[in-house]
Write a protein that holds these residues in place. Sequence first.
Motif, PDB file in Angstrom:
ATOM      1  N   PRO A 139     -35.229  55.337  -1.223  1.00 39.05           N
ATOM      2  CA  PRO A 139     -36.658  55.054  -1.068  1.00 39.05           C
ATOM      3  C   PRO A 139     -37.422  55.242  -2.379  1.00 39.05           C
ATOM      4  O   PRO A 139     -36.953  55.937  -3.290  1.00 39.05           O
ATOM      5  CB  PRO A 139     -37.116  56.084  -0.022  1.00 39.05           C
ATOM      6  CG  PRO A 139     -36.041  57.100   0.045  1.00 39.05           C
ATOM      7  CD  PRO A 139     -34.783  56.491  -0.432  1.00 39.05           C
ATOM      8  N   SER A 140     -38.578  54.613  -2.457  1.00 43.19           N
ATOM      9  CA  SER A 140     -39.392  54.696  -3.660  1.00 43.19           C
ATOM     10  C   SER A 140     -39.678  56.159  -4.011  1.00 43.19           C
ATOM     11  O   SER A 140     -40.024  56.954  -3.133  1.00 43.19           O
ATOM     12  CB  SER A 140     -40.710  53.944  -3.416  1.00 43.19           C
ATOM     13  OG  SER A 140     -41.456  53.970  -4.589  1.00 43.19           O
ATOM     14  N   GLY A 141     -39.478  56.496  -5.275  1.00 40.72           N
ATOM     15  CA  GLY A 141     -39.776  57.847  -5.738  1.00 40.72           C
ATOM     16  C   GLY A 141     -38.674  58.859  -5.471  1.00 40.72           C
ATOM     17  O   GLY A 141     -38.861  60.057  -5.699  1.00 40.72           O
ATOM     18  N   CYS A 142     -37.497  58.400  -5.024  1.00 34.79           N
ATOM     19  CA  CYS A 142     -36.436  59.364  -4.683  1.00 34.79           C
ATOM     20  C   CYS A 142     -35.684  59.856  -5.923  1.00 34.79           C
ATOM     21  O   CYS A 142     -34.896  60.800  -5.829  1.00 34.79           O
ATOM     22  CB  CYS A 142     -35.448  58.766  -3.681  1.00 34.79           C
ATOM     23  SG  CYS A 142     -34.420  57.482  -4.402  1.00 34.79           S
ATOM     24  N   GLY A 143     -35.902  59.197  -7.060  1.00 28.02           N
ATOM     25  CA  GLY A 143     -35.262  59.692  -8.277  1.00 28.02           C
ATOM     26  C   GLY A 143     -34.205  58.772  -8.865  1.00 28.02           C
ATOM     27  O   GLY A 143     -33.386  59.212  -9.688  1.00 28.02           O
ATOM     28  N   LYS A 144     -34.229  57.497  -8.507  1.00 26.96           N
ATOM     29  CA  LYS A 144     -33.214  56.557  -9.025  1.00 26.96           C
ATOM     30  C   LYS A 144     -33.321  56.421 -10.552  1.00 26.96           C
ATOM     31  O   LYS A 144     -32.328  56.533 -11.267  1.00 26.96           O
ATOM     32  CB  LYS A 144     -33.379  55.182  -8.358  1.00 26.96           C
ATOM     33  CG  LYS A 144     -33.224  55.214  -6.853  1.00 26.96           C
ATOM     34  CD  LYS A 144     -33.340  53.839  -6.226  1.00 26.96           C
ATOM     35  CE  LYS A 144     -34.726  53.248  -6.262  1.00 26.96           C
ATOM     36  NZ  LYS A 144     -35.755  54.017  -5.516  1.00 26.96           N
ATOM     37  N   SER A 145     -34.557  56.176 -11.022  1.00 25.59           N
ATOM     38  CA  SER A 145     -34.732  56.039 -12.479  1.00 25.59           C
ATOM     39  C   SER A 145     -34.455  57.363 -13.177  1.00 25.59           C
ATOM     40  O   SER A 145     -33.864  57.398 -14.265  1.00 25.59           O
ATOM     41  CB  SER A 145     -36.158  55.595 -12.816  1.00 25.59           C
ATOM     42  OG  SER A 145     -36.414  54.360 -12.228  1.00 25.59           O
ATOM     43  N   THR A 146     -34.864  58.447 -12.542  1.00 24.21           N
ATOM     44  CA  THR A 146     -34.626  59.774 -13.137  1.00 24.21           C
ATOM     45  C   THR A 146     -33.128  60.014 -13.283  1.00 24.21           C
ATOM     46  O   THR A 146     -32.674  60.610 -14.274  1.00 24.21           O
ATOM     47  CB  THR A 146     -35.267  60.863 -12.258  1.00 24.21           C
ATOM     48  OG1 THR A 146     -36.655  60.566 -12.114  1.00 24.21           O
ATOM     49  CG2 THR A 146     -35.109  62.238 -12.865  1.00 24.21           C
ATOM     50  N   MET A 147     -32.368  59.531 -12.331  1.00 25.57           N
ATOM     51  CA  MET A 147     -30.910  59.667 -12.392  1.00 25.57           C
ATOM     52  C   MET A 147     -30.361  58.973 -13.653  1.00 25.57           C
ATOM     53  O   MET A 147     -29.543  59.540 -14.382  1.00 25.57           O
ATOM     54  CB  MET A 147     -30.364  59.011 -11.110  1.00 25.57           C
ATOM     55  CG  MET A 147     -28.906  58.862 -11.065  1.00 25.57           C
ATOM     56  SD  MET A 147     -28.217  60.270 -10.216  1.00 25.57           S
ATOM     57  CE  MET A 147     -26.532  59.823 -10.403  1.00 25.57           C
ATOM     58  N   THR A 195     -31.384  49.304  -7.877  1.00 26.73           N
ATOM     59  CA  THR A 195     -32.038  48.152  -7.258  1.00 26.73           C
ATOM     60  C   THR A 195     -32.804  48.587  -6.015  1.00 26.73           C
ATOM     61  O   THR A 195     -32.507  49.635  -5.433  1.00 26.73           O
ATOM     62  CB  THR A 195     -31.008  47.058  -6.900  1.00 26.73           C
ATOM     63  OG1 THR A 195     -31.695  45.974  -6.264  1.00 26.73           O
ATOM     64  CG2 THR A 195     -29.918  47.553  -5.973  1.00 26.73           C
ATOM     65  N   HIS A 196     -33.772  47.737  -5.608  1.00 27.88           N
ATOM     66  CA  HIS A 196     -34.445  47.943  -4.327  1.00 27.88           C
ATOM     67  C   HIS A 196     -33.869  47.014  -3.273  1.00 27.88           C
ATOM     68  O   HIS A 196     -34.261  47.077  -2.120  1.00 27.88           O
ATOM     69  CB  HIS A 196     -35.948  47.652  -4.458  1.00 27.88           C
ATOM     70  CG  HIS A 196     -36.711  48.797  -5.026  1.00 27.88           C
ATOM     71  ND1 HIS A 196     -37.305  48.751  -6.249  1.00 27.88           N
ATOM     72  CD2 HIS A 196     -36.949  50.029  -4.533  1.00 27.88           C
ATOM     73  CE1 HIS A 196     -37.894  49.907  -6.492  1.00 27.88           C
ATOM     74  NE2 HIS A 196     -37.685  50.709  -5.468  1.00 27.88           N
ATOM     75  N   SER A 197     -32.972  46.124  -3.711  1.00 27.93           N
ATOM     76  CA  SER A 197     -32.479  45.087  -2.802  1.00 27.93           C
ATOM     77  C   SER A 197     -31.124  45.485  -2.216  1.00 27.93           C
ATOM     78  O   SER A 197     -30.143  45.660  -2.952  1.00 27.93           O
ATOM     79  CB  SER A 197     -32.355  43.773  -3.593  1.00 27.93           C
ATOM     80  OG  SER A 197     -31.450  42.908  -2.953  1.00 27.93           O
TER      81      SER A 197
HETATM   82  N1  LIG Z   1     -42.189  62.371 -16.485  1.00 26.81           N
HETATM   83  C1  LIG Z   1     -42.458  62.715 -15.223  1.00 26.81           C
HETATM   84  N2  LIG Z   1     -43.316  63.717 -14.958  1.00 26.81           N
HETATM   85  C2  LIG Z   1     -43.600  64.098 -13.686  1.00 26.81           C
HETATM   86  N3  LIG Z   1     -43.040  63.533 -12.601  1.00 26.81           N
HETATM   87  C3  LIG Z   1     -42.171  62.534 -12.797  1.00 26.81           C
HETATM   88  C4  LIG Z   1     -41.829  62.073 -14.106  1.00 26.81           C
HETATM   89  N4  LIG Z   1     -40.928  61.066 -13.986  1.00 26.81           N
HETATM   90  C5  LIG Z   1     -40.727  60.912 -12.664  1.00 26.81           C
HETATM   91  N5  LIG Z   1     -41.470  61.789 -11.955  1.00 26.81           N
HETATM   92  C6  LIG Z   1     -41.468  61.917 -10.483  1.00 26.81           C
HETATM   93  O1  LIG Z   1     -40.124  62.057 -10.061  1.00 26.81           O
HETATM   94  C7  LIG Z   1     -39.922  61.337  -8.853  1.00 26.81           C
HETATM   95  C8  LIG Z   1     -38.795  60.360  -9.027  1.00 26.81           C
HETATM   96  O2  LIG Z   1     -39.227  59.313  -9.877  1.00 26.81           O
HETATM   97  P1  LIG Z   1     -38.325  58.059 -10.187  1.00 26.81           P
HETATM   98  O3  LIG Z   1     -39.092  57.138 -11.066  1.00 26.81           O
HETATM   99  O4  LIG Z   1     -37.020  58.530 -10.667  1.00 26.81           O
HETATM  100  O5  LIG Z   1     -38.149  57.430  -8.730  1.00 26.81           O
HETATM  101  P2  LIG Z   1     -37.492  56.037  -8.306  1.00 26.81           P
HETATM  102  O6  LIG Z   1     -36.596  56.309  -7.182  1.00 26.81           O
HETATM  103  O7  LIG Z   1     -36.908  55.354  -9.489  1.00 26.81           O
HETATM  104  O8  LIG Z   1     -38.812  55.277  -7.824  1.00 26.81           O
HETATM  105  P3  LIG Z   1     -39.099  53.726  -7.587  1.00 26.81           P
HETATM  106  O9  LIG Z   1     -38.092  53.244  -6.596  1.00 26.81           O
HETATM  107  O10 LIG Z   1     -40.476  53.712  -7.015  1.00 26.81           O
HETATM  108  O11 LIG Z   1     -38.980  53.030  -8.911  1.00 26.81           O
HETATM  109  C9  LIG Z   1     -41.247  60.694  -8.484  1.00 26.81           C
HETATM  110  O12 LIG Z   1     -41.906  61.508  -7.538  1.00 26.81           O
HETATM  111  C10 LIG Z   1     -42.002  60.683  -9.790  1.00 26.81           C
HETATM  112  O13 LIG Z   1     -43.387  60.763  -9.579  1.00 26.81           O
END
Ligand SMILES: Nc1ncnc2c1ncn2[C@@H]1O[C@H](COP(=O)(O)OP(=O)(O)OP(=O)(O)O)[C@@H](O)[C@H]1O
Length: 264
Positions: A49-57, A205-207
């Motif tokens: 789901p959106s915001g779960c941390g995919k990009s952070t990973m 991906t979201h798809s």
């Molecule tokens: N630099 C940062 N400082 C504070 N919070 C952050 C930072 N980067 C990400 N977050 C938070 O960490 C969480 C995960 O973010 P991330 O971008 O990894 O999610 P995501 O799964 O890739 O989201 P999406 O699907 O919407 O692209 C989110 O709640 C985001 O707000």
Amino acid sequence: MEGIVQDPQGGHHIAAALSGASVTFGSFTALSDISLEIGAGEFWTILGPSGCGKSTMLRLVSDLVPPAAGTVEILGKSTEAARLAREFAFVFQDATLLPWRSALKNVELPLEMGRKRGIDIPRGERTPRELLELVGLKGREDALPHELSGGMRQRVAIARALVCQPRLLLMDEPFGALDEMTRDRLNMQLLEIWRETGVTCLFVTHSIPEAVLLGQKVLMLRAHPGRVKEVVEIDLPEPRHVELRETPEFNRYSSYLRKSLEDC
Ligand SMILES: Nc1ncnc2c1ncn2[C@@H]1O[C@H](COP(=O)(O)OP(=O)(O)OP(=O)(O)O)[C@@H](O)[C@H]1O
């Protein structure tokens, strides 16, 4: 094809190993207790789901954010050592090309920057021209980014990511902004590149259909905090083709993942 990488993973069996890894931003925990082994040469897609941390990973794996706890190793070394050795490369949703440089000059950029910093790129198996050919842009070497379509620009970005011969390709929704037909074409091209180069792929991906079509394994993350929900192996016939989407097996995987996503 020419220039096939003989040992794309340099003898390693595990491209990325995460053990109890967490990421925090201040008091907020973005990723918690992630333990995974990504096999060398595998294609993983990441859903959640959106915001779960995919990009952070991806940022964790690529040394852009440090783990607050646990460890992350890329090909047996620290993420910092892997970054300095150009073991991985990134492709983002936006191609981020320099608008004043031609397609070829954009692909050459990482090599130029490496040379300026005195970094010798050890694995130059393919020239920038050959890479543009690999992504289907032979004849468009001199085009400026604004003269190319969105799909073409993204293909330049992929060629640029491959120019230092990374062992790990990190892709954050690279085709998310493209129309469906272009996305299909680029998905197929990416799979061809993956098969030919042996590069390990981590693809956000979201798809759900895209995740199933591309991934040998789908990593499903759950949110608050981001954790591994499950890893689903996708056992579909290789080489994959878009027609697979019409098959009952494909639909079974898609329905399963849709339900899993709803339960996150
Ligand atoms: N630099 C940062 N400082 C504070 N919070 C952050 C930072 N980067 C990400 N977050 C938070 O960490 C969480 C995960 O973010 P991330 O971008 O990894 O999610 P995501 O799964 O890739 O989201 P999406 O699907 O919407 O692209 C989110 O709640 C985001 O707000």
